[in-house]
Scaffold this motif. Structure first.
Motif: not given
Length: 438
Positions: A236-242
């Motif tokens: 999920q973090a990667r999908s939000h570029r975080l």
């Protein structure tokens, strides 16, 4: 090879704080089929011979503190106790966090081994001038590897390579941040920080409490997410570029805001820690003990109903700007003056939260016959520090979070509410991404 040099700015900051309250890093190795005590003793002796910072004391020479090495230092203290229960390590870790290391004589560390028939815990306590999280992970790997080799009959002699003493962090800065070149960026940094401080204090309106109790005790709590949940959170973090680091900061800020500030619209100041080793010339190896980190503050507005993702994004942008402005080089040079102001005035704290995030750590699940189930880490705090501090790492694919608070700030019930809130926020980000409010 003896180490004999003046402490750098950041190292001196920790020593100054240590004169106020203990400044320590306490690590806990959770082991199965732990090594024999004599094996652990031999491994520690080998490491002390190899690492210069395990053979030093700190001396005050004309107002300047120095590392002073010894050719024949006392061995690293190792207390061996019979393991009596699963929570015994917590009692030992808290006691260690609240007990100073005598810096006037080497070594600047001590260890306790809770030896059990199946499970054991190895607790190591370091003065914070000689270790950071990167070096701590390498220390663990080297120690367990030595124990495994010793158990299989490997013999070691005095020809084992000894590491060279390293200079202070600022002596490894790029040329534009050394000598007179550093004064312009330092002046610019101070001007920006002063402007931010005025705005922060006006918005805070004295709502953060500072305890008068200098004898406040450090207390600890831990949370662990299983590997499946951790993987979902990372996706999920990667999908939000975080980064996961920024998400953890945002979750901690939300937990403290909800329970300490009752969701008021309040500026939440946090502290992130940057690993400086990649930016130094030459870059110190992870095998070298020492403190090569920089504190990077940020401020977000809590209580506005923004999502955790939005808050994490703002934290990431502020940290990125600090790195782009090269604040990571300047902040350690300013830290000593900041700390002197904090101690003398006692009118403010460093922030509300602080997180030291080590990221994925490369530790084996087994070392010979020794099993490593997990690692806990705690950095001591005081009444001028944040209200909630944490050490985080990805160990064997699972997220481990170790929290530290002061009994003068909150009791165990309130601390548990905050930690549970943080845990629930992280779970909700996996199951209902994008909806969790800060």
């Amino acid at each position: 090879m003896f180490l004999n040099r003046k402490l750098g700015s950041f190292e001196q900051t920790w020593v100054m704080m240590d004169e106020f309250v203990p400044v320590l890093f306490v690590g806990v190795l959770h082991l199965t089929n732990g090594p024999a005590a004599k094996v652990l003793r031999q491994a520690l002796s080998l490491m002390q011979r190899r690492h210069p910072l395990l053979r030093v004391a700190i001396a005050n020479r004309g107002g300047n503190r120095h590392f002073v090495g010894s050719g024949n230092p006392p061995e690293i203290p190792l207390k061996v106790l019979k393991r009596t229960g699963t929570d015994q390590w917590r009692e030992v870790a808290e006691r260690e966090l609240n007990t100073a290391v005598d810096t006037s004589r080497p070594p600047l560390c001590r260890c306790t081994y809770l030896q059990g028939s199946a499970d054991s815990e190895f607790i190591f306590t370091f003065h914070h001038t000689i270790i950071d999280s990167r070096a701590g992970m390498t220390f663990v790997d080297e120690l367990l590897s030595l124990c495994a080799d010793i158990e299989t009959g490997v013999r070691f002699d005095d020809t084992r390579p000894v590491l060279k003493p390293l200079p202070a962090m600022e002596d490894l800065y790029p040329p534009r941040f050394k000598g007179w070149h550093r004064y312009l960026p330092l002046a610019t940094f101070i001007a920006r920080q002063m402007a931010k401080e005025v705005v922060y204090r006006l918005k805070l309106k004295g709502r953060q409490q500072i305890s008068k109790n200098s004898d406040a005790r450090c207390r600890i709590m831990s949370v662990k997410l299983d590997c499946e949940v951790t993987s979902a959170l990372v996706r999920q973090a990667r999908s939000h570029r975080l980064s996961l680091n920024n998400i953890l900061h945002a979750a901690m800020a939300a937990g403290v805001a909800r329970h300490r500030y009752r969701d008021q619209s309040v500026p939440m100041r946090g502290i992130a820690f940057a690993d400086m080793r990649p930016y130094l010339v030459p870059s110190p190896s992870a095998a070298d003990l020492g403190v090569y980190i920089s504190m990077l503050p940020y401020t977000i507005n809590a209580g506005r109903g923004e999502t955790i993702w939005a808050q994490a994004g703002e934290i990431g942008r502020q940290i990125y700007r600090a790195i782009k402005y090269n604040d990571k080089f300047i902040a350690p040079l300013f830290s000593k003056h900041l700390l002197r102001t904090l101690i003398s005035r006692r009118s403010m704290r460093l922030g509300m939260i602080a997180l030291s995030y080590a990221g994925p750590v490369r530790l084996g699940e087994t070392y010979g016959n020794i099993g490593l189930k997990g690692l806990s880490g705690f950095i001591s705090n005081n009444v001028l520090g944040p209200e909630l501090a944490a050490f985080g790492a990805l160990i064997h694919g699972c997220l481990s979070l170790d929290f530290l608070y002061l009994d003068s700030d909150m009791d165990a019930r309130e601390a548990a509410q905050i930690v549970t809130c943080i845990h629930d926020i992280l779970l909700s980000l996996c199951t209902q991404p994008g909806q969790e409010k800060a």
